[in-house]
Design a protein around this motif. Structure first.
Motif, short mmCIF file in Angstrom:
data_model
loop_
_atom_site.label_atom_id
_atom_site.label_comp_id
_atom_site.label_asym_id
_atom_site.label_seq_id
_atom_site.Cartn_x
_atom_site.Cartn_y
_atom_site.Cartn_z
N GLY A 190 0.80 -1.22 0.00
CA GLY A 190 0.00 0.00 0.00
C GLY A 190 0.83 1.27 0.00
N TRP A 191 2.15 1.12 0.12
CA TRP A 191 3.02 2.30 0.15
C TRP A 191 2.93 3.09 -1.16
CZ3 TRP A 191 5.24 4.54 4.12
CH2 TRP A 191 6.17 5.54 3.87
N GLU A 192 2.76 2.40 -2.26
CA GLU A 192 2.68 3.07 -3.56
C GLU A 192 1.43 3.95 -3.65
OE1 GLU A 192 4.04 4.09 -7.38
OE2 GLU A 192 5.03 3.26 -5.63
N LYS A 193 0.33 3.54 -3.03
CA LYS A 193 -0.89 4.35 -3.02
C LYS A 193 -0.65 5.65 -2.24
CE LYS A 193 -4.43 0.91 -3.74
NZ LYS A 193 -5.64 0.28 -3.25
N ILE A 194 0.04 5.54 -1.14
CA ILE A 194 0.37 6.73 -0.34
C ILE A 194 1.24 7.67 -1.16
CG2 ILE A 194 1.61 7.55 1.70
CD1 ILE A 194 0.78 4.87 3.04
N ARG A 195 2.24 7.11 -1.83
CA ARG A 195 3.15 7.91 -2.65
C ARG A 195 2.39 8.59 -3.79
NH1 ARG A 195 4.24 8.75 -7.18
NH2 ARG A 195 3.57 6.71 -7.84
N GLN A 196 1.45 7.90 -4.41
CA GLN A 196 0.69 8.47 -5.52
C GLN A 196 -0.21 9.61 -5.07
OE1 GLN A 196 -1.29 5.58 -7.93
NE2 GLN A 196 0.62 4.63 -8.59
N GLN A 197 -0.63 9.60 -3.82
CA GLN A 197 -1.41 10.71 -3.30
C GLN A 197 -0.56 11.97 -3.21
OE1 GLN A 197 -2.98 9.25 0.37
NE2 GLN A 197 -4.65 8.13 -0.61
N GLN A 198 0.70 11.80 -2.84
CA GLN A 198 1.61 12.94 -2.71
C GLN A 198 2.08 13.44 -4.07
OE1 GLN A 198 4.64 11.31 -0.21
NE2 GLN A 198 3.61 11.94 1.67
N PRO A 209 1.10 12.32 -7.73
CA PRO A 209 0.44 11.46 -8.71
C PRO A 209 1.18 11.49 -10.04
CG PRO A 209 -0.86 13.43 -8.29
CD PRO A 209 0.30 13.47 -7.36
N ILE A 210 1.14 10.37 -10.73
CA ILE A 210 1.78 10.29 -12.04
C ILE A 210 0.75 10.74 -13.07
CG2 ILE A 210 2.90 8.82 -13.75
CD1 ILE A 210 3.72 6.99 -11.44
N MET A 263 5.11 14.48 -15.56
CA MET A 263 6.31 13.63 -15.63
C MET A 263 7.54 14.35 -15.06
SD MET A 263 5.83 10.62 -16.80
CE MET A 263 4.46 9.74 -17.48
N VAL A 264 7.66 15.64 -15.36
CA VAL A 264 8.79 16.42 -14.83
C VAL A 264 8.70 16.50 -13.30
CG1 VAL A 264 9.83 18.73 -14.76
CG2 VAL A 264 9.22 17.70 -16.95
N ALA A 265 7.50 16.72 -12.78
CA ALA A 265 7.31 16.77 -11.33
C ALA A 265 7.65 15.43 -10.69
CB ALA A 265 5.88 17.17 -11.00
N TYR A 266 7.22 14.35 -11.31
CA TYR A 266 7.51 13.02 -10.77
C TYR A 266 9.00 12.70 -10.84
CZ TYR A 266 7.18 8.09 -9.71
OH TYR A 266 7.36 6.85 -9.13
#
Length: 165
Positions: A68-76, A78-79, A86-89
């Motif tokens: 579930g760590w990836e879901k948390i990361r995507q909230q912060q 998002p791709i 893409m530049v932000a990610y």
């Protein structure tokens, strides 16, 4: 933490890593460093990711997704499938990498201290947590960045073309 938790315990190792990462996150959000060093450019051997796959980075990534760590990361961060997203990610991968390098270095110092005051075996939890909470995340960022940069380059011509219209 040294007063309340045994520095040779798993609880200390994990809590110490997370507190340091929280500290780094706050510091980075206040300072917002540019992180434009050539260090972040992928090396020739990194471009295809073969070494990282051999080291098990895809296995580690699968653990992050299942936990579930990836879901948390995507909230912060998002791709988004556009140039700005893409530049932000890609920048977020640099921030994460630096954070894990800094935290990993600090954990390594404490690992040395625990090894000297107790024994190398007593530092086992610090060593394991440093590998799984800092080394593998750095490897994962290094593995991901070349692919992100290829995507950014694919979006750049589209952005230029749409600006010309």
């Amino acid at each position: 933490m040294f007063l309340y938790l045994d520095s040779t315990s798993a609880a200390f190792s994990i809590a110490f890593n997370f507190i340091l990462m929280m500290w780094f996150t706050i510091l980075e959000s206040l300072l917002k460093p540019s992180l434009n060093s050539p260090y972040f450019n992928p090396r020739p051997f990194e471009k295809q990711g073969k070494l990282y796959r051999i080291l098990g980075v895809e296995w580690y990534r699968a653990i992050l997704i299942k936990s579930g760590w990836e879901k948390i990361r995507q909230q912060q961060t998002p791709i988004k499938k556009d140039l700005r997203g893409m530049v932000a990610y890609e920048r977020a991968t640099r921030v994460a990498e630096v954070g894990h390098i800094v935290v990993g270095g600090l954990v390594l110092i404490v690992t040395g201290y625990v090894s000297l005051t107790h024994s190398a075996g007593a530092a086992l939890w610090l060593i394991l947590s440093n590998i799984f909470l800092n080394l593998y995340p750095v490897l994962l960022q290094r593995y991901t960045r070349p692919r992100l940069r290829r995507m950014i380059e694919k979006f750049r011509p589209e952005a230029t073309t749409s600006l010309d219209k």
